[in-house]
Design a protein around this motif. Sequence first.
Motif, PDB file in Angstrom:
ATOM      1  N   ILE A   1     -34.122 146.051 -35.824  1.00 32.90           N
ATOM      2  CA  ILE A   1     -33.592 146.816 -34.687  1.00 32.90           C
ATOM      3  C   ILE A   1     -34.541 146.752 -33.489  1.00 32.90           C
ATOM      4  CG2 ILE A   1     -33.049 149.153 -33.889  1.00 32.90           C
ATOM      5  CD1 ILE A   1     -32.038 149.721 -36.749  1.00 32.90           C
ATOM      6  N   ILE A   2     -35.837 146.797 -33.756  1.00 28.44           N
ATOM      7  CA  ILE A   2     -36.827 146.735 -32.674  1.00 28.44           C
ATOM      8  C   ILE A   2     -36.882 145.353 -32.033  1.00 28.44           C
ATOM      9  CG2 ILE A   2     -39.311 146.843 -32.157  1.00 28.44           C
ATOM     10  CD1 ILE A   2     -39.510 148.994 -34.375  1.00 28.44           C
ATOM     11  N   LEU A   3     -36.842 144.313 -32.865  1.00 32.60           N
ATOM     12  CA  LEU A   3     -37.020 142.944 -32.355  1.00 32.60           C
ATOM     13  C   LEU A   3     -35.770 142.356 -31.717  1.00 32.60           C
ATOM     14  CD1 LEU A   3     -39.226 141.340 -35.168  1.00 32.60           C
ATOM     15  CD2 LEU A   3     -39.944 142.236 -32.946  1.00 32.60           C
ATOM     16  N   ASP A   4     -34.584 142.766 -32.190  1.00 30.91           N
ATOM     17  CA  ASP A   4     -33.338 142.193 -31.655  1.00 30.91           C
ATOM     18  C   ASP A   4     -33.251 142.271 -30.129  1.00 30.91           C
ATOM     19  OD1 ASP A   4     -31.583 140.767 -33.250  1.00 30.91           O
ATOM     20  OD2 ASP A   4     -30.756 142.530 -34.213  1.00 30.91           O
ATOM     21  N   PRO A   5     -33.372 143.442 -29.522  1.00 28.42           N
ATOM     22  CA  PRO A   5     -33.253 143.496 -28.056  1.00 28.42           C
ATOM     23  C   PRO A   5     -34.363 142.735 -27.325  1.00 28.42           C
ATOM     24  CG  PRO A   5     -33.974 145.620 -28.940  1.00 28.42           C
ATOM     25  CD  PRO A   5     -33.561 144.781 -30.096  1.00 28.42           C
ATOM     26  N   ILE A   6     -35.556 142.687 -27.938  1.00 23.38           N
ATOM     27  CA  ILE A   6     -36.661 141.949 -27.316  1.00 23.38           C
ATOM     28  C   ILE A   6     -36.349 140.459 -27.277  1.00 23.38           C
ATOM     29  CG2 ILE A   6     -39.094 141.304 -27.520  1.00 23.38           C
ATOM     30  CD1 ILE A   6     -39.570 144.049 -28.832  1.00 23.38           C
ATOM     31  N   PHE A   7     -35.918 139.925 -28.417  1.00 21.17           N
ATOM     32  CA  PHE A   7     -35.652 138.489 -28.510  1.00 21.17           C
ATOM     33  C   PHE A   7     -34.396 138.080 -27.741  1.00 21.17           C
ATOM     34  CE2 PHE A   7     -37.966 138.126 -32.889  1.00 21.17           C
ATOM     35  CZ  PHE A   7     -39.172 138.288 -32.235  1.00 21.17           C
ATOM     36  N   ILE A   8     -33.370 138.960 -27.742  1.00 25.10           N
ATOM     37  CA  ILE A   8     -32.090 138.599 -27.114  1.00 25.10           C
ATOM     38  C   ILE A   8     -32.092 138.851 -25.609  1.00 25.10           C
ATOM     39  CG2 ILE A   8     -29.626 139.156 -27.015  1.00 25.10           C
ATOM     40  CD1 ILE A   8     -29.747 139.731 -30.024  1.00 25.10           C
ATOM     41  N   PHE A   9     -32.606 140.006 -25.173  1.00 24.85           N
ATOM     42  CA  PHE A   9     -32.512 140.377 -23.764  1.00 24.85           C
ATOM     43  C   PHE A   9     -33.766 140.026 -22.950  1.00 24.85           C
ATOM     44  CE2 PHE A   9     -29.643 143.475 -25.885  1.00 24.85           C
ATOM     45  CZ  PHE A   9     -28.461 143.034 -25.327  1.00 24.85           C
ATOM     46  N   VAL A  10     -34.952 140.121 -23.579  1.00 24.28           N
ATOM     47  CA  VAL A  10     -36.189 139.840 -22.840  1.00 24.28           C
ATOM     48  C   VAL A  10     -36.527 138.345 -22.902  1.00 24.28           C
ATOM     49  CG1 VAL A  10     -38.651 140.348 -22.635  1.00 24.28           C
ATOM     50  CG2 VAL A  10     -37.055 142.171 -23.296  1.00 24.28           C
ATOM     51  N   PHE A  11     -36.585 137.798 -24.117  1.00 22.88           N
ATOM     52  CA  PHE A  11     -36.937 136.391 -24.270  1.00 22.88           C
ATOM     53  C   PHE A  11     -35.748 135.456 -24.049  1.00 22.88           C
ATOM     54  CE2 PHE A  11     -40.631 137.428 -27.433  1.00 22.88           C
ATOM     55  CZ  PHE A  11     -41.304 138.053 -26.401  1.00 22.88           C
ATOM     56  N   LYS A  12     -34.520 136.002 -24.078  1.00 20.99           N
ATOM     57  CA  LYS A  12     -33.304 135.200 -23.912  1.00 20.99           C
ATOM     58  C   LYS A  12     -33.193 134.099 -24.956  1.00 20.99           C
ATOM     59  CE  LYS A  12     -31.990 137.234 -19.999  1.00 20.99           C
ATOM     60  NZ  LYS A  12     -30.737 138.005 -19.873  1.00 20.99           N
ATOM     61  N   TRP A  13     -33.530 134.432 -26.195  1.00 22.64           N
ATOM     62  CA  TRP A  13     -33.468 133.450 -27.278  1.00 22.64           C
ATOM     63  C   TRP A  13     -32.077 133.316 -27.887  1.00 22.64           C
ATOM     64  CZ3 TRP A  13     -38.529 134.607 -30.518  1.00 22.64           C
ATOM     65  CH2 TRP A  13     -39.636 134.117 -29.804  1.00 22.64           C
ATOM     66  N   GLY A  14     -31.144 134.138 -27.454  1.00 20.93           N
ATOM     67  CA  GLY A  14     -29.767 134.016 -27.909  1.00 20.93           C
ATOM     68  C   GLY A  14     -29.604 134.213 -29.402  1.00 20.93           C
ATOM     69  N   MET A  15     -28.767 133.366 -30.017  1.00 24.81           N
ATOM     70  CA  MET A  15     -28.469 133.477 -31.453  1.00 24.81           C
ATOM     71  C   MET A  15     -29.728 133.258 -32.293  1.00 24.81           C
ATOM     72  SD  MET A  15     -25.322 134.292 -31.369  1.00 24.81           S
ATOM     73  CE  MET A  15     -24.837 134.200 -33.091  1.00 24.81           C
ATOM     74  N   MET A  16     -30.599 132.380 -31.818  1.00 21.95           N
ATOM     75  CA  MET A  16     -31.866 132.173 -32.525  1.00 21.95           C
ATOM     76  C   MET A  16     -32.663 133.474 -32.556  1.00 21.95           C
ATOM     77  SD  MET A  16     -35.109 129.701 -31.611  1.00 21.95           S
ATOM     78  CE  MET A  16     -35.773 130.846 -30.394  1.00 21.95           C
ATOM     79  N   GLY A  17     -32.681 134.202 -31.459  1.00 25.93           N
ATOM     80  CA  GLY A  17     -33.426 135.454 -31.398  1.00 25.93           C
ATOM     81  C   GLY A  17     -32.892 136.485 -32.376  1.00 25.93           C
ATOM     82  N   ALA A  18     -31.559 136.610 -32.441  1.00 26.82           N
ATOM     83  CA  ALA A  18     -30.948 137.550 -33.379  1.00 26.82           C
ATOM     84  C   ALA A  18     -31.300 137.185 -34.814  1.00 26.82           C
ATOM     85  CB  ALA A  18     -29.433 137.565 -33.183  1.00 26.82           C
ATOM     86  N   ALA A  19     -31.230 135.887 -35.117  1.00 29.62           N
ATOM     87  CA  ALA A  19     -31.511 135.431 -36.471  1.00 29.62           C
ATOM     88  C   ALA A  19     -32.983 135.605 -36.845  1.00 29.62           C
ATOM     89  CB  ALA A  19     -31.095 133.966 -36.626  1.00 29.62           C
TER      90      ALA A  19
END
Length: 465
Positions: free
Chosen positions: A183-201
């Motif tokens: 839960i903590i990492l999802d928004p960081i990877f998806i919205f801040v880093f813009k890693w998309g599906m890779m970030g969620a995974a």
Amino acid sequence: MEQNQSYLATEKVGKLMGKYAVPCIISLLAGALYNIVDQIFIANASYLGSYGNAANTVVFPLTVIALGIAVMIGDGCCAFVSISLGEKKTENATRSVGNSVLLCIISSIVLTAIYLIFAEPILTAFGGKVNAETFELSKEYFFWIALGIPFYMFGQAMNPIIRADGSPKFAMISTVAGAVINIILDPIFIFVFKWGMMGAAVATVIGQIVTAVLAIWYLCRAKLIKPSISDLKLKGQIVGKTLSLGLCSFLAQISLVAAMMAINNMIRKYGAMDVIFGQEQYAQIPMAVVGIVMKFFQIVISIVIGMAAGCIPIVGFNMGAKLNERVKALFTKLLIAEACVGAVALIIVEFFPNVLIQIFGAANESVYYTDFAVKAFRIYLCMMILACVNKATFIFLQAMGKAVESTMLSMVREIVFGVGFALLLPLFFGLDGVLYSMPVSDILTAIISAIIIAKTYKQLSKKTI
């Protein structure tokens, strides 16, 4: 041990339900949050939206296959350990744990290899080619999720084993810890880093690694069943017994995969025939929406399963002690409680579907997305009360030792009805037929369940079963 036995035989069944069910519910909800949280954040990322949601829906059944293998090993080992400890055969218990650890490692590596080598045909089989963008996002998400399969399976398999060692709270904490990390990492990877599906995974996999590491830490400090290196050597008799005891859990998960596979493919096929969803830019919407509806259902059913699974040790002991009236009272309270959970969920989906769909990114989508989502929630989940009671019945029968009845009823629901109606009803009702398949299956299953429940009550009214 005597104190525990006395407690299970004398304490009010309602109080026992609360004591045993709450940790189980929390553990299951935490496990369910992995995929649900991914889908929420993906849906609210404007650059992913319904395409990412559809991709998540495609990959989800493939994680359930991994879960099915893991729970077969873990639940089977949990049952074997409990039996062995009851017989004072601690050596068999520790050997079972050691064998289960090795089985989990081997099977998870094999499954990961299969997923990575045959990714495209596997994703195609689960409806991934609904349109080009969804397929590309599915491949991206699936690659990273596949890499995390060994950690995911290990954590899930060890969870029931840790409970069998007498530490349900630690089992709960290890699962919750991983979910919180995700839960903590999802928004960081998806919205801040813009890693998309890779970030969620990747966020999901990191959470799974945390759970697996905590499981390893616990096994090295277990109370009763700390395995040694020698226990890792596979022994055919113990492996066979462990897997046979976990077979019901495996079949329950795999039957769900079959139903989801049928639903995904019917959505892709009949969505393409729809006036709106036959257009390329809207083709992913039905699959994304049904995935969201399933995730809400997963939250509800996690509560239902947690309540029922929490009753298993209570049922088992009281059945063994021939305290049939207590078992019957427990069954009654469980069915009422599960029906209440279903009623609350039904009110939410029928009266507040717009609120639910807003959580999953409706603001970024077309009106077709919202309209179909409202219809899907209201139709697909209109028999939630029956679905909850059916699931409780499956688990309670298994706890009573009626494994054949439990397995057959579960398979009829998911394979005969779930797959059958998902394939049949769209022939007459098109895309809406996929939505009708769920309530029709639950109604017919409830009829069979009612007959079995009546028979079970009659048996429990006798002095012996």
